[in-house]
Scaffold this motif. Structure first.
Motif, PDB file in Angstrom:
ATOM      1  N   UNK A 270       0.832  -1.262  -0.110  1.00  0.00           N
ATOM      2  CA  UNK A 270       0.037  -0.101   0.108  1.00  0.00           C
ATOM      3  C   UNK A 270       0.999   1.128   0.135  1.00  0.00           C
ATOM      4  N   UNK A 271       0.283   2.217  -0.552  1.00  0.00           N
ATOM      5  CA  UNK A 271       1.190   3.776  -0.543  1.00  0.00           C
ATOM      6  C   UNK A 271       0.253   4.736  -0.985  1.00  0.00           C
ATOM      7  N   UNK A 272       0.605   5.958  -0.813  1.00  0.00           N
ATOM      8  CA  UNK A 272      -0.189   6.998  -1.068  1.00  0.00           C
ATOM      9  C   UNK A 272      -0.276   7.589  -2.425  1.00  0.00           C
ATOM     10  N   UNK A 273       0.702   6.650  -3.221  1.00  0.00           N
ATOM     11  CA  UNK A 273       0.665   6.808  -4.826  1.00  0.00           C
ATOM     12  C   UNK A 273       1.390   5.898  -5.408  1.00  0.00           C
ATOM     13  N   UNK A 274       0.975   5.280  -6.851  1.00  0.00           N
ATOM     14  CA  UNK A 274       1.408   4.433  -7.471  1.00  0.00           C
ATOM     15  C   UNK A 274       2.964   4.465  -7.579  1.00  0.00           C
ATOM     16  N   UNK A 275       3.540   5.599  -7.427  1.00  0.00           N
ATOM     17  CA  UNK A 275       4.920   5.615  -7.745  1.00  0.00           C
ATOM     18  C   UNK A 275       5.610   5.141  -6.251  1.00  0.00           C
ATOM     19  N   UNK A 276       4.879   5.456  -5.216  1.00  0.00           N
ATOM     20  CA  UNK A 276       5.417   4.802  -3.766  1.00  0.00           C
ATOM     21  C   UNK A 276       5.326   3.451  -3.794  1.00  0.00           C
ATOM     22  N   UNK A 277       4.357   3.027  -4.218  1.00  0.00           N
ATOM     23  CA  UNK A 277       4.217   1.578  -4.262  1.00  0.00           C
ATOM     24  C   UNK A 277       5.287   0.821  -5.371  1.00  0.00           C
ATOM     25  N   UNK A 278       5.558   1.362  -6.349  1.00  0.00           N
ATOM     26  CA  UNK A 278       6.455   1.024  -7.370  1.00  0.00           C
ATOM     27  C   UNK A 278       7.804   1.138  -6.614  1.00  0.00           C
ATOM     28  N   UNK A 279       8.120   2.015  -6.027  1.00  0.00           N
ATOM     29  CA  UNK A 279       9.329   2.193  -5.103  1.00  0.00           C
ATOM     30  C   UNK A 279       9.338   0.855  -3.873  1.00  0.00           C
ATOM     31  N   UNK A 280       8.506   0.469  -3.344  1.00  0.00           N
ATOM     32  CA  UNK A 280       8.576  -0.565  -2.404  1.00  0.00           C
ATOM     33  C   UNK A 280       8.528  -1.822  -2.998  1.00  0.00           C
ATOM     34  N   UNK A 281       7.905  -1.869  -4.179  1.00  0.00           N
ATOM     35  CA  UNK A 281       7.837  -3.149  -4.886  1.00  0.00           C
ATOM     36  C   UNK A 281       9.411  -3.498  -5.604  1.00  0.00           C
TER      37      UNK A 281
END
Length: 165
Positions: free
Chosen positions: A122-133
């Motif tokens: 989960x993240x506040x933006x898709x970019x945040x989720x992509x960074x976690x992935x």
């Protein structure tokens, strides 16, 4: 299961299951509120819930946050192609990350679907989720043969199986 013999559910157990299946009451002392509703002591509520957990009657007691309500509007199921013989070890490492809410094994559906390890991020933006992935990909290194992220577009269901009162 922990080897505890199976036991039946009595009327009080059933009332506790029904009262908690949507989550614990959002009060300072939720077990005390449940005890008051059931007409038993808070210690008995806790003992009964522990016994039901140990025997497998219930699987878990935990918080189920509404990720959208707390600001996590980008939700991505990351899917991973890793060797089957390493899936338990790698899944445990991914599941231990503080930004992964659940991680589990699912069967592959070859040739179309090579992924067998799933981890919700989960993240506040898709970019945040992509960074976690990307962090997961780095953690897996050469163990990862392929991966993808499937982003949620809406909440379809936020409850599990329910029993009636």
């Amino acid at each position: 299961m922990s080897g505890v013999p199976a036991r039946s559910v009595d009327a009080i157990d059933r009332r506790l299951i029904v009262a908690t299946q949507s989550g614990l009451p959002l009060v300072v002392r939720p077990y005390h509120q449940l005890a008051e509703q059931a007409g038993i002591a808070p210690e008995e509520v806790m003992a009964r819930l522990t016994r039901m957990l140990d025997s497998g009657i219930i699987r878990r007691i935990g918080a189920v946050p509404n990720h959208y309500a707390i600001g996590y509007t980008a939700n991505g199921m990351s899917v991973w192609d890793v060797a089957d013989e390493r899936i338990d070890e790698l899944g445990a490492r991914i599941g231990a990350l503080d930004f992964v809410t659940h991680c589990y094994h699912r069967p592959r559906r070859l040739p179309e679907w090579p992924y067998s390890l799933f981890a919700m991020v989960h993240g506040s933006s898709r970019a945040e989720v992509q960074a976690k992935v990307a962090e997961i990909a780095e953690l897996l290194g050469a163990e990862c043969r392929a991966y993808d992220v499937l982003f949620s577009t809406s909440i379809l269901k936020k409850t599990g199986l329910r029993i009636g009162a």
